[in-house]
Design a protein around this motif. Structure first.
Motif, PDB file in Angstrom:
ATOM      1  N   ALA A 101       0.825  -1.207   0.000  1.00 27.34           N
ATOM      2  CA  ALA A 101       0.000   0.000   0.000  1.00 27.34           C
ATOM      3  C   ALA A 101       0.859   1.257   0.000  1.00 27.34           C
ATOM      4  O   ALA A 101       0.482   2.278  -0.583  1.00 27.34           O
ATOM      5  N   LEU A 102       2.010   1.194   0.688  1.00 25.18           N
ATOM      6  CA  LEU A 102       2.889   2.356   0.793  1.00 25.18           C
ATOM      7  C   LEU A 102       4.333   1.900   0.784  1.00 25.18           C
ATOM      8  O   LEU A 102       4.737   1.086   1.618  1.00 25.18           O
ATOM      9  N   ALA A 103       5.117   2.402  -0.153  1.00 29.12           N
ATOM     10  CA  ALA A 103       6.558   2.163  -0.187  1.00 29.12           C
ATOM     11  C   ALA A 103       7.262   3.408   0.336  1.00 29.12           C
ATOM     12  O   ALA A 103       6.945   4.527  -0.077  1.00 29.12           O
ATOM     13  N   VAL A 104       8.207   3.211   1.243  1.00 25.79           N
ATOM     14  CA  VAL A 104       8.972   4.321   1.814  1.00 25.79           C
ATOM     15  C   VAL A 104      10.411   4.211   1.340  1.00 25.79           C
ATOM     16  O   VAL A 104      11.075   3.190   1.590  1.00 25.79           O
ATOM     17  N   TYR A 105      10.887   5.238   0.645  1.00 25.08           N
ATOM     18  CA  TYR A 105      12.271   5.302   0.179  1.00 25.08           C
ATOM     19  C   TYR A 105      13.034   6.274   1.068  1.00 25.08           C
ATOM     20  O   TYR A 105      12.496   7.296   1.495  1.00 25.08           O
ATOM     21  N   ASN A 106      14.313   5.961   1.316  1.00 23.21           N
ATOM     22  CA  ASN A 106      15.058   6.801   2.252  1.00 23.21           C
ATOM     23  C   ASN A 106      15.826   7.952   1.592  1.00 23.21           C
ATOM     24  O   ASN A 106      16.538   8.675   2.269  1.00 23.21           O
ATOM     25  N   SER A 107      15.654   8.131   0.272  1.00 25.39           N
ATOM     26  CA  SER A 107      16.378   9.190  -0.428  1.00 25.39           C
ATOM     27  C   SER A 107      15.790   9.384  -1.809  1.00 25.39           C
ATOM     28  O   SER A 107      15.073   8.521  -2.322  1.00 25.39           O
ATOM     29  N   ARG A 108      16.106  10.512  -2.411  1.00 26.20           N
ATOM     30  CA  ARG A 108      15.646  10.770  -3.780  1.00 26.20           C
ATOM     31  C   ARG A 108      16.282   9.793  -4.754  1.00 26.20           C
ATOM     32  O   ARG A 108      15.651   9.335  -5.701  1.00 26.20           O
ATOM     33  N   TRP A 109      17.558   9.462  -4.509  1.00 21.26           N
ATOM     34  CA  TRP A 109      18.231   8.579  -5.462  1.00 21.26           C
ATOM     35  C   TRP A 109      17.660   7.162  -5.387  1.00 21.26           C
ATOM     36  O   TRP A 109      17.574   6.472  -6.405  1.00 21.26           O
ATOM     37  N   MET A 110      17.206   6.739  -4.200  1.00 20.61           N
ATOM     38  CA  MET A 110      16.569   5.430  -4.107  1.00 20.61           C
ATOM     39  C   MET A 110      15.241   5.426  -4.855  1.00 20.61           C
ATOM     40  O   MET A 110      14.907   4.450  -5.547  1.00 20.61           O
ATOM     41  N   GLU A 111      14.485   6.500  -4.756  1.00 20.31           N
ATOM     42  CA  GLU A 111      13.236   6.605  -5.500  1.00 20.31           C
ATOM     43  C   GLU A 111      13.502   6.528  -7.003  1.00 20.31           C
ATOM     44  O   GLU A 111      12.768   5.851  -7.740  1.00 20.31           O
ATOM     45  N   ALA A 112      14.569   7.204  -7.442  1.00 19.98           N
ATOM     46  CA  ALA A 112      14.923   7.162  -8.866  1.00 19.98           C
ATOM     47  C   ALA A 112      15.324   5.755  -9.290  1.00 19.98           C
ATOM     48  O   ALA A 112      14.979   5.294 -10.390  1.00 19.98           O
ATOM     49  N   GLU A 113      16.044   5.032  -8.432  1.00 16.96           N
ATOM     50  CA  GLU A 113      16.421   3.650  -8.737  1.00 16.96           C
ATOM     51  C   GLU A 113      15.196   2.741  -8.803  1.00 16.96           C
ATOM     52  O   GLU A 113      15.147   1.803  -9.599  1.00 16.96           O
ATOM     53  N   ALA A 148       0.770   1.158  -4.185  1.00 16.16           N
ATOM     54  CA  ALA A 148      -0.343   2.082  -4.369  1.00 16.16           C
ATOM     55  C   ALA A 148       0.098   3.527  -4.175  1.00 16.16           C
ATOM     56  O   ALA A 148      -0.422   4.443  -4.815  1.00 16.16           O
ATOM     57  N   SER A 149       1.075   3.744  -3.286  1.00 16.73           N
ATOM     58  CA  SER A 149       1.623   5.084  -3.067  1.00 16.73           C
ATOM     59  C   SER A 149       3.053   4.953  -2.574  1.00 16.73           C
ATOM     60  O   SER A 149       3.498   3.863  -2.182  1.00 16.73           O
ATOM     61  N   SER A 150       3.789   6.049  -2.610  1.00 14.37           N
ATOM     62  CA  SER A 150       5.178   6.032  -2.142  1.00 14.37           C
ATOM     63  C   SER A 150       5.501   7.362  -1.481  1.00 14.37           C
ATOM     64  O   SER A 150       4.799   8.364  -1.664  1.00 14.37           O
ATOM     65  N   LEU A 151       6.573   7.348  -0.708  1.00 15.66           N
ATOM     66  CA  LEU A 151       6.953   8.510   0.093  1.00 15.66           C
ATOM     67  C   LEU A 151       8.451   8.450   0.354  1.00 15.66           C
ATOM     68  O   LEU A 151       9.006   7.365   0.542  1.00 15.66           O
ATOM     69  N   ILE A 152       9.097   9.603   0.367  1.00 13.17           N
ATOM     70  CA  ILE A 152      10.497   9.679   0.783  1.00 13.17           C
ATOM     71  C   ILE A 152      10.549  10.118   2.242  1.00 13.17           C
ATOM     72  O   ILE A 152      10.012  11.174   2.609  1.00 13.17           O
ATOM     73  N   VAL A 153      11.169   9.308   3.066  1.00 11.70           N
ATOM     74  CA  VAL A 153      11.444   9.674   4.458  1.00 11.70           C
ATOM     75  C   VAL A 153      12.936   9.501   4.669  1.00 11.70           C
ATOM     76  O   VAL A 153      13.437   8.381   4.726  1.00 11.70           O
ATOM     77  N   ARG A 154      13.649  10.599   4.754  1.00 11.51           N
ATOM     78  CA  ARG A 154      15.081  10.514   5.018  1.00 11.51           C
ATOM     79  C   ARG A 154      15.276   9.998   6.441  1.00 11.51           C
ATOM     80  O   ARG A 154      14.555  10.423   7.347  1.00 11.51           O
ATOM     81  N   PRO A 155      16.201   9.070   6.669  1.00 13.83           N
ATOM     82  CA  PRO A 155      16.354   8.496   8.016  1.00 13.83           C
ATOM     83  C   PRO A 155      16.381   9.583   9.085  1.00 13.83           C
ATOM     84  O   PRO A 155      17.307  10.391   9.130  1.00 13.83           O
ATOM     85  N   PRO A 156      15.337   9.629   9.922  1.00 13.87           N
ATOM     86  CA  PRO A 156      15.198  10.776  10.836  1.00 13.87           C
ATOM     87  C   PRO A 156      16.248  10.762  11.944  1.00 13.87           C
ATOM     88  O   PRO A 156      16.413   9.769  12.653  1.00 13.87           O
ATOM     89  N   VAL A 157      16.942  11.864  12.066  1.00 13.04           N
ATOM     90  CA  VAL A 157      17.914  12.049  13.149  1.00 13.04           C
ATOM     91  C   VAL A 157      17.494  13.282  13.938  1.00 13.04           C
ATOM     92  O   VAL A 157      17.447  14.390  13.392  1.00 13.04           O
TER      93      VAL A 157
END
Length: 328
Positions: free
Chosen positions: A118-130, A145-154
């Motif tokens: 339902a939701l794919a989470v990518y940790n960077s723009r380059w991963m989304e591009a890959e 069904a949907s995707s989102l970029i979440v940079r590893p939160p620090v």
């Protein structure tokens, strides 16, 4: 909401970047009042249920009713090796599945695209591009069904400290740069080095008088045990999809000397000091340059500025909203 995550291992026993990214993503869901539990798929040292940063953790040995938890869940979450089995249960019980992708290896995208995500989470723009490259190469794969970029939160405030004196490598396996650390320590006997034992891989831990070996560290203790003793962080990794340790170091204004992987170039930005991991002379030259007060001050200023740019608040707000929307 009941949010059930299936992962192979978890802190404090297992402290890798993927697991601490997950901790940082689950904490705000707990703070918003959701019931969040993590069910482990491998046997480990923990035998009873415990709590970590407000998150309930159920070791494999303590309970065998994971399928019952799935049946009661509003949302399932999986990453790495647990994706195929959790996806099967999600399809069987008709539950929305969130897949957190931590690398750009083909099995990551293949498992996520097997159907039902339902939701794919990518940790960077380059991963989304890959991922887009993967879907172009395999057009019959089922897109999430949907995707989102979440940079590893620090959360910078949890890591910020006064830098120390050592040159540090976190996880001393060959892929992360264990051989680079050893070579530099041999060349620079006057410099103090910290070799932090990692969560996985064969560890190269030099037996040298200027190298202190630090045993595996829980993420909650990294500020005190590692960053408070570190002047420069080494990240000569052959592969990093993002590089959480580097971002943690930036919070203290610690310069990061790294191999230019796409992930590290994106995460460190202009604060990163990039040298090819094969160029030991280059690494040594940079470390000697950073030994001067003026150069270090400038590098530290860039590190703190980049840390501020990576404030996770916006990413986490979007993440929580995306998860909550799955149960509506």
């Amino acid at each position: 909401m009941k949010i059930v995550a299936r992962v192979h291992a978890f802190p404090p026993e297992h402290n890798a970047g993927a697991e601490h990214m997950l901790v940082s993503m689950l904490r705000p869901l707990v703070e918003r009042g959701h019931d969040v539990s993590v069910w482990l798929s491998r046997y480990g040292q923990a035998h009873k249920e415990y709590e970590y940063r407000g998150i309930k953790v159920i070791p494999l040995e303590s309970r065998l009713d994971f399928s019952s938890a799935v049946r009661r869940a509003d949302v399932l979450l999986a990453h790495l090796e647990t994706v195929p089995s959790t996806a099967s249960l999600a399809r069987g019980y008709g539950k929305p599945l969130v897949v957190v992708c931590h690398n750009t290896h083909r099995p990551t995208f293949r498992d996520m695209a097997a159907g039902g995500t339902a939701l794919a989470v990518y940790n960077s723009r380059w991963m989304e591009a890959e991922a887009e490259v993967f879907f172009a190469e395999y057009p019959k794969s089922i897109r999430p069904a949907s995707s989102l970029i979440v940079r590893p939160p620090v959360f910078a405030g949890e890591y910020a400290t006064k830098p120390g004196k050592a040159v540090t490598l976190v996880n001393c396996n060959p892929e992360k740069g264990g051989k680079v650390l050893r070579a530099l320590a041999e060349r620079m006997p006057e410099q103090e080095f910290l070799a932090v034992r990692g969560a996985y891989g064969e560890q190269i831990l030099p037996d040298l008088p200027n190298v202190e070996i630090v045993e595996h560290v829980d993420g909650q203790d990294m500020r005190e045990k590692v960053y408070a003793r570190t002047r420069v962080l080494l990240m000569p990794s052959s592969y990093e999809s993002w590089g959480r340790a580097g971002v943690e170091a930036l919070a203290s204004g610690i310069p990061v000397l790294a191999h230019p992987t796409p992930g590290l170039c994106e995460s460190l930005g202009e604060a990163g000091i990039f040298v090819d991991r094969q160029d030991i002379n280059g690494y040594e030259a940079v470390l000697r340059k950073l030994a001067t007060a003026a150069e270090y001050r400038l590098a530290s200023k860039r590190a703190k500025a980049r840390s501020a740019e990576l404030d996770p608040a916006e990413d986490l707000a979007a993440w929580c909203s995306a998860v909550e929307s799955l149960a509506r």
